[in-house]
Design an enzyme around this catalytic site. Structure first.
Site, PDB file in Angstrom:
ATOM      1  N   SER A 101      44.672  39.880  35.676  1.00 16.92           N
ATOM      2  CA  SER A 101      46.076  39.940  36.091  1.00 16.92           C
ATOM      3  C   SER A 101      46.827  38.933  35.231  1.00 16.92           C
ATOM      4  O   SER A 101      46.199  38.032  34.649  1.00 16.92           O
ATOM      5  CB  SER A 101      46.172  39.544  37.569  1.00 16.92           C
ATOM      6  OG  SER A 101      47.484  39.144  37.899  1.00 16.92           O
ATOM      7  N   TYR A 159      44.465  34.206  44.987  1.00 18.07           N
ATOM      8  CA  TYR A 159      44.389  35.278  43.987  1.00 18.07           C
ATOM      9  C   TYR A 159      44.465  34.695  42.570  1.00 18.07           C
ATOM     10  O   TYR A 159      43.693  35.057  41.681  1.00 18.07           O
ATOM     11  CB  TYR A 159      45.546  36.244  44.248  1.00 18.07           C
ATOM     12  CG  TYR A 159      45.629  37.462  43.364  1.00 18.07           C
ATOM     13  CD1 TYR A 159      44.898  38.610  43.655  1.00 18.07           C
ATOM     14  CD2 TYR A 159      46.468  37.492  42.256  1.00 18.07           C
ATOM     15  CE1 TYR A 159      45.002  39.742  42.858  1.00 18.07           C
ATOM     16  CE2 TYR A 159      46.583  38.618  41.463  1.00 18.07           C
ATOM     17  CZ  TYR A 159      45.853  39.753  41.769  1.00 18.07           C
ATOM     18  OH  TYR A 159      45.962  40.878  40.981  1.00 18.07           O
TER      19      TYR A 159
HETATM   20  P1  NDP Z   1      44.298  48.881  45.577  1.00 14.80           P
HETATM   21  O1  NDP Z   1      44.536  47.978  46.743  1.00 14.80           O
HETATM   22  O2  NDP Z   1      45.158  50.078  45.398  1.00 14.80           O
HETATM   23  O3  NDP Z   1      42.758  49.393  45.615  1.00 14.80           O
HETATM   24  C1  NDP Z   1      41.725  48.478  45.790  1.00 14.80           C
HETATM   25  C2  NDP Z   1      40.393  49.165  45.601  1.00 14.80           C
HETATM   26  O4  NDP Z   1      39.354  48.168  45.676  1.00 14.80           O
HETATM   27  C3  NDP Z   1      40.084  50.195  46.665  1.00 14.80           C
HETATM   28  O5  NDP Z   1      39.338  51.244  46.097  1.00 14.80           O
HETATM   29  C4  NDP Z   1      39.212  49.412  47.651  1.00 14.80           C
HETATM   30  O6  NDP Z   1      38.312  50.234  48.381  1.00 14.80           O
HETATM   31  C5  NDP Z   1      38.424  48.534  46.698  1.00 14.80           C
HETATM   32  N1  NDP Z   1      37.896  47.308  47.320  1.00 14.80           N
HETATM   33  C6  NDP Z   1      38.574  46.222  47.761  1.00 14.80           C
HETATM   34  N2  NDP Z   1      37.713  45.301  48.236  1.00 14.80           N
HETATM   35  C7  NDP Z   1      36.467  45.821  48.098  1.00 14.80           C
HETATM   36  C8  NDP Z   1      35.147  45.361  48.401  1.00 14.80           C
HETATM   37  N3  NDP Z   1      34.928  44.161  48.965  1.00 14.80           N
HETATM   38  N4  NDP Z   1      34.101  46.164  48.094  1.00 14.80           N
HETATM   39  C9  NDP Z   1      34.303  47.382  47.545  1.00 14.80           C
HETATM   40  N5  NDP Z   1      35.510  47.870  47.225  1.00 14.80           N
HETATM   41  C10 NDP Z   1      36.581  47.098  47.500  1.00 14.80           C
HETATM   42  O7  NDP Z   1      44.302  47.921  44.297  1.00 14.80           O
HETATM   43  P2  NDP Z   1      45.142  48.038  42.919  1.00 14.80           P
HETATM   44  O8  NDP Z   1      44.907  49.347  42.284  1.00 14.80           O
HETATM   45  O9  NDP Z   1      46.523  47.596  43.143  1.00 14.80           O
HETATM   46  O10 NDP Z   1      44.428  46.878  42.058  1.00 14.80           O
HETATM   47  C11 NDP Z   1      43.236  47.121  41.341  1.00 14.80           C
HETATM   48  C12 NDP Z   1      42.943  45.901  40.471  1.00 14.80           C
HETATM   49  O11 NDP Z   1      44.022  45.663  39.592  1.00 14.80           O
HETATM   50  C13 NDP Z   1      42.744  44.618  41.288  1.00 14.80           C
HETATM   51  O12 NDP Z   1      41.724  43.839  40.685  1.00 14.80           O
HETATM   52  C14 NDP Z   1      44.095  43.926  41.166  1.00 14.80           C
HETATM   53  O13 NDP Z   1      43.990  42.526  41.287  1.00 14.80           O
HETATM   54  C15 NDP Z   1      44.474  44.319  39.736  1.00 14.80           C
HETATM   55  N6  NDP Z   1      45.916  44.256  39.474  1.00 14.80           N
HETATM   56  C16 NDP Z   1      46.808  45.049  40.156  1.00 14.80           C
HETATM   57  C17 NDP Z   1      48.165  45.002  39.852  1.00 14.80           C
HETATM   58  C18 NDP Z   1      49.169  45.900  40.534  1.00 14.80           C
HETATM   59  O14 NDP Z   1      50.337  45.843  40.157  1.00 14.80           O
HETATM   60  N7  NDP Z   1      48.773  46.704  41.493  1.00 14.80           N
HETATM   61  C19 NDP Z   1      48.676  44.101  38.812  1.00 14.80           C
HETATM   62  C20 NDP Z   1      47.651  43.289  38.187  1.00 14.80           C
HETATM   63  C21 NDP Z   1      46.336  43.395  38.517  1.00 14.80           C
HETATM   64  P3  NDP Z   1      38.662  50.680  49.911  1.00 14.80           P
HETATM   65  O15 NDP Z   1      39.911  51.499  49.816  1.00 14.80           O
HETATM   66  O16 NDP Z   1      37.479  51.446  50.359  1.00 14.80           O
HETATM   67  O17 NDP Z   1      38.873  49.380  50.648  1.00 14.80           O
END
Ligand code: NDP
Length: 257
Positions: free
Chosen positions: A148, A161
């Protein structure tokens, strides 16, 4: 240059947290390049819906799914073993799963600090370590850690975070330091502010939206498509001499004050 260096045909790629959000788009991008993708998440119903959707687009043979908690050491080992046995040798791992928790540092409970660190940093260590144990004897593999802009910059209310993403950037370097000489490439992709379902509220907030567009040299939010190309490149032979880097896909946000 031969365009086939970007081709991923037949390579098995696990994208953690790909049942929705950015990870789902990254997995689809890798499938477009020919990879056999393994979708992942914790919620099995959501995961199955995501699998069925992408199987409809790319064909069932190119899309698999596995559910496990990335913070549970035994579940991670069983999950990676399942992928290797049921799908094939893992060649590409994208450590994308992560969570956010917004609260001021003075109000941040230890349990929430630990929860965020476990999901956003320890999870990438556990899944990366398990994948590397399989990749190292084969002498090839790509690991891409999704960071990020908070790997480099801080903002109030997201201290855990920010600490986790900064740690993930250095974990990427540590993995490269130990594994690059044995045929693995480990890099990071650090997205800026990306317009997704999760950030729709921020996009709709006129003050926040104008702060983002003003703060970003490109003058706009990023899209999930903006991330797919760099991840595909890092997953391919075109990036075979790139190691330990975290590439900011942020429209230039981290290079200006
Ligand atoms: P979402 O919240 O849309 O999706 C998160 C995903 O991670 C889901 O598939 C969820 O599964 C899974 N997940 C979370 N915790 C666990 C766990 N303990 N074990 C297994 N699976 C897990 O996230 P985003 O798409 O927004 O973000 C994805 C990545 O991108 C992250 O690392 C985030 O920090 C990074 N990011 C996002 C930004 C944004 O603007 N959105 C900007 C910069 C970075 P389930 O649904 O089953 O819980």
């Amino acid at each position: 240059m031969d365009a086939s260096i970007f081709d991923l045909t037949g390579r098995v790629a696990l994208v953690t947290g790909s049942s929705r959000g950015i990870g789902n788009s990254l997995a689809a991008g890798l499938a477009t390049a020919g990879a056999t993708i393994v979708l992942h998440g914790m919620d099995e119903d959501r995961l199955e819906k995501a699998r069925a959707t992408l199987a409809g687009r790319f064909g069932g043979g190119q899309v698999a799914a596995v559910a496990f908690d990335i913070t549970d050491e035994a579940a991670v080992a069983a999950g990676i073993a399942h992928v290797e046995e049921q799908v094939g040798p893992l060649e590409i791992l994208v450590n994308n799963a992560g969570i956010q928790h917004r609260v001021a540092l003075t109000e941040l409970d230890l349990a929430d600090w630990n929860r965020v660190l476990a999901a956003d940093l320890t999870g990438a260590f556990l899944v990366g370590r398990e994948a590397a144990k399989r990749m190292l004897p084969r002498g090839r593999g790509k690991i891409i850690n999704i960071g990020s802009v908070q790997a480099e910059l801080a903002r109030p209310t997201i201290g855990a975070y920010t600490a986790a993403k900064g740690g993930l950037r250095n974990l990427t370097r540590a993995m490269a330091a130990e594994w690059a000489s044995r045929g693995l490439q480990i890099n990071g992709v650090a997205p800026g502010y990306i317009h997704t379902e999760m950030t729709q509220k921020l996009v709709d907030d006129p003050d926040f939206n104008s702060w983002i567009t003003g703060r970003t040299p490109a003058g706009r939010w990023g899209s999930v498509e903006d991330l797919a190309g760099p991840v595909r490149w890092l997953a391919s032979d075109a990036a075979n001499f790139v190691n330990g880097q975290t590439i900011f896909i942020d429209g230039g946000m981290t290079v200006v004050v």
